[in-house]
Design a protein around this motif. Structure first.
Motif, PDB file in Angstrom:
ATOM      1  N   GLY A 161       0.818  -1.211   0.000  1.00 55.96           N
ATOM      2  CA  GLY A 161       0.000   0.000   0.000  1.00 55.96           C
ATOM      3  C   GLY A 161       0.852   1.262   0.000  1.00 55.96           C
ATOM      4  O   GLY A 161       0.513   2.263  -0.647  1.00 55.96           O
ATOM      5  N   ASN A 169       0.629   4.209  -2.789  1.00 56.94           N
ATOM      6  CA  ASN A 169       0.348   5.627  -2.504  1.00 56.94           C
ATOM      7  C   ASN A 169       1.493   6.533  -2.947  1.00 56.94           C
ATOM      8  O   ASN A 169       1.259   7.634  -3.468  1.00 56.94           O
ATOM      9  CB  ASN A 169       0.025   5.818  -1.020  1.00 56.94           C
ATOM     10  CG  ASN A 169      -1.385   5.341  -0.699  1.00 56.94           C
ATOM     11  OD1 ASN A 169      -2.280   5.423  -1.550  1.00 56.94           O
ATOM     12  ND2 ASN A 169      -1.590   4.836   0.499  1.00 56.94           N
ATOM     13  N   TYR A 175      -4.076   7.283   7.626  1.00 61.19           N
ATOM     14  CA  TYR A 175      -2.873   6.439   7.519  1.00 61.19           C
ATOM     15  C   TYR A 175      -2.732   6.010   6.072  1.00 61.19           C
ATOM     16  O   TYR A 175      -3.652   5.411   5.498  1.00 61.19           O
ATOM     17  CB  TYR A 175      -2.962   5.198   8.418  1.00 61.19           C
ATOM     18  CG  TYR A 175      -1.673   4.399   8.369  1.00 61.19           C
ATOM     19  CD1 TYR A 175      -0.598   4.728   9.198  1.00 61.19           C
ATOM     20  CD2 TYR A 175      -1.508   3.360   7.466  1.00 61.19           C
ATOM     21  CE1 TYR A 175       0.600   4.025   9.122  1.00 61.19           C
ATOM     22  CE2 TYR A 175      -0.302   2.656   7.382  1.00 61.19           C
ATOM     23  CZ  TYR A 175       0.744   2.996   8.212  1.00 61.19           C
ATOM     24  OH  TYR A 175       1.932   2.307   8.137  1.00 61.19           O
ATOM     25  N   HIS A 176      -1.578   6.318   5.474  1.00 66.03           N
ATOM     26  CA  HIS A 176      -1.356   5.945   4.076  1.00 66.03           C
ATOM     27  C   HIS A 176      -0.079   5.143   3.877  1.00 66.03           C
ATOM     28  O   HIS A 176       0.279   4.846   2.746  1.00 66.03           O
ATOM     29  CB  HIS A 176      -1.330   7.194   3.194  1.00 66.03           C
ATOM     30  CG  HIS A 176      -2.646   7.915   3.135  1.00 66.03           C
ATOM     31  ND1 HIS A 176      -3.759   7.389   2.527  1.00 66.03           N
ATOM     32  CD2 HIS A 176      -3.023   9.120   3.630  1.00 66.03           C
ATOM     33  CE1 HIS A 176      -4.785   8.239   2.628  1.00 66.03           C
ATOM     34  NE2 HIS A 176      -4.363   9.293   3.300  1.00 66.03           N
ATOM     35  N   GLU A 186      -8.514   8.026   2.486  1.00 69.58           N
ATOM     36  CA  GLU A 186      -9.138   6.703   2.574  1.00 69.58           C
ATOM     37  C   GLU A 186     -10.644   6.933   2.475  1.00 69.58           C
ATOM     38  O   GLU A 186     -11.137   7.972   2.919  1.00 69.58           O
ATOM     39  CB  GLU A 186      -8.830   6.077   3.938  1.00 69.58           C
ATOM     40  CG  GLU A 186      -7.362   5.875   4.217  1.00 69.58           C
ATOM     41  CD  GLU A 186      -7.052   5.904   5.716  1.00 69.58           C
ATOM     42  OE1 GLU A 186      -7.128   4.859   6.357  1.00 69.58           O
ATOM     43  OE2 GLU A 186      -6.732   6.987   6.245  1.00 69.58           O
ATOM     44  N   VAL A 215      -6.804   2.838  10.002  1.00 67.74           N
ATOM     45  CA  VAL A 215      -5.989   2.900  11.213  1.00 67.74           C
ATOM     46  C   VAL A 215      -6.559   3.962  12.172  1.00 67.74           C
ATOM     47  O   VAL A 215      -6.495   3.836  13.391  1.00 67.74           O
ATOM     48  CB  VAL A 215      -4.516   3.212  10.829  1.00 67.74           C
ATOM     49  CG1 VAL A 215      -3.668   3.483  12.047  1.00 67.74           C
ATOM     50  CG2 VAL A 215      -3.938   2.053  10.009  1.00 67.74           C
TER      51      VAL A 215
END
Ligand SMILES: Cc1ncc(COP(=O)(O)O)c(C=O)c1O
Length: 446
Positions: free
Chosen positions: A128, A132, A155-156, A227, A232
């Motif tokens: 992920g 991103n 959270y990314h 998101e 998260v």
């Protein structure tokens, strides 16, 4: 504590004969980076999995209510996914994108068929964070702008690029990481200034993005990234209209809109295949990971052919991205979701759980908020419903008690105050009844 029987299963786990959990813990301490954290006062070691269940080294079975952190989408060792991996493993495991291979191209076609609009160009990576990072690169290359708007409580990923768009102090090291990134108000109705009763909350939170564009950037931005439900951050669902209004502001400032579907994709939200669809928008770039591969290292960036063109002109390369084995597995995951109607299962059971948890909320004052969609459900715990002081220690205790009772769940939120339930989408009604009994017992024993 009560004994709550797990629903029966026909799977017979093998006898585990490897090193004990204590021995493995000692090896981890000696040879692995201490930054990698563990759950539970006494960590458990999982050695086998079948669909929604996992077994530890002592043979104890658990309902996996977190699916390896929202990753095991269709079930542990799902036979169709395992067969696809096995077949490809025996023929050719790796070749890279410099040669043609049918798997990656056919998988791209299948994945693109699930996307709305012009989202048809796939780029496969391994995680992920990589997805991103690549999405941000494409956005900047395409728009020729630099500034990015992200959300607080997001959270990314953990790479230095995605650490910048992430917005929880817990995950940010003290290095220069957020140059050109601006964090807008999280549309977090339970804690934010505009609550559940404000019908105009979506527009009001979106206005903060507009203000950031006007006050904190040159008036032009490369991207907005969010998101579709913050994972998260504690499964925070946005008010209706939020993404629609925000996307308008961002596009008017020259930016593209990135939907991070790492947790919300593949039918998990129940009503829709993609989380962004729950807000009635079509992003310009979508990032996928976790559930896409049911546990194999597969992730993707899907965008329009026009935006994808921005990578042409320089060389961009990813050694493992979309290799023959993970492409076969990714395609098999999509086939299982379709064949077994897992999106509909998420929808049906998700609603049932929410109703059950809302009843528990009446009984247990420590539950401040119950929220989520489909099989992505959060329970935010507070010491006091008026002050909303986070009940972090109590949340940790519920996670611990649930484990003792045979249920694995996760924690989220800035203070670790929100229980997260995101199991493989193959769970059954009997599992859900078990889950509700476990929660009742865990809250009662606080
Ligand atoms: C929404 C979201 N985006 C990106 C990531 C990063 O994914 P990875 O850990 O595969 O790099 C995560 C991981 O938890 C996530 O939840």
């Amino acid at each position: 504590m009560k004994n709550i029987p797990l629903p029966p299963t026909s799977h017979k786990p093998q006898k585990y004969t490897g090193p004990s959990a204590d021995e493995v813990l000692a090896l981890r301490k000696q040879f692995m980076n201490p930054g990698i954290f563990l759950y539970y006062k006494k960590p458990i070691m999982l050695v086998e999995g079948s669909m929604q269940y996992v077994w530890d080294d002592t043979g104890k079975r658990y309902l996996d209510g977190l699916g390896g952190i929202v990753t095991v989408s269709v079930g542990h060792c799902h036979p169709h996914v395992v067969a696809a991996a096995r077949k490809q493993n025996e023929i050719l495991q790796h070749s890279t994108t410099i040669y043609l291979h049918p798997n990656v191209a056919q998988y791209a076609e299948k994945l693109a068929s699930k996307m709305p609009g012009d989202l048809k160009a796939c780029y496969f990576v391994n995680s992920g964070s990589e997805a991103n990072d690549l999405a941000l690169l494409m956005a900047r290359a395409y728009t020729q702008n630099y500034d990015v708007i992200s959300l607080r409580n997001a959270y990314h990923g953990g790479s230095s690029g995605t650490m910048g768009v992430t917005a929880h102090s817990n995950w940010k090291y003290n290095i220069p990481h957020s140059f050109g990134v601006h964090h807008a108000l999280a549309p977090y109705q339970y804690r934010g200034p505009f609550g559940y009763n404000d019908a105009d909350a979506g527009r009001k939170y979106a206005n903060d993005v507009k203000e950031l564009i006007d006050y904190a950037t040159p008036g032009k931005v490369a991207a907005f990234i969010a998101e579709s439900i913050q994972g998260v951050g504690g499964f925070v669902e946005f008010p209706q209209g939020y993404l629609k209004q925000t996307y308008e502001y961002v596009r008017a400032a020259g930016g593209v809109c990135i939907a991070d579907e790492v947790q919300t994709g593949f039918g998990r939200t129940g009503t829709h295949f993609w989380g962004f669809e729950t807000q009635g928008v079509i992003p310009d770039i979508v990032t996928l990971a976790k559930g896409i591969g049911n546990g194999c290292p597969l992730a993707a960036v899907v965008t329009t052919q026009k935006i994808a063109q921005s990578l042409v002109g320089k060389v961009h390369f990813n050694t493992f991205g979309g290799n023959p084995v993970v492409s076969a597995m990714g395609k098999a995951v999509l086939e299982v979701i379709e064949k077994e109607n897992l999106q509909a299962n998420s929808h049906k059971l998700g609603n049932y759980i929410l109703a059950g948890l809302n009843k528990l909320k009446e009984k247990h004052k420590i539950i401040g908020d119950v929220r989520g969609k489909g099989l992505m459900i959060g329970i935010e715990m507070v010491k006091d419903r008026a002050t909303k002081a986070p009940a972090s220690a109590e949340c940790a205790q519920v996670v611990e008690t649930a484990k003792d009772l045979g249920l694995l769940i996760g924690k989220g939120g800035l203070w670790g105050q929100t229980i997260r339930f995101a199991p493989p989408m193959c769970i059954t009604q009997a599992d859900v009844d078990f889950l509700l009994k476990v929660f009742d017992e865990a809250f009662s024993s606080l």
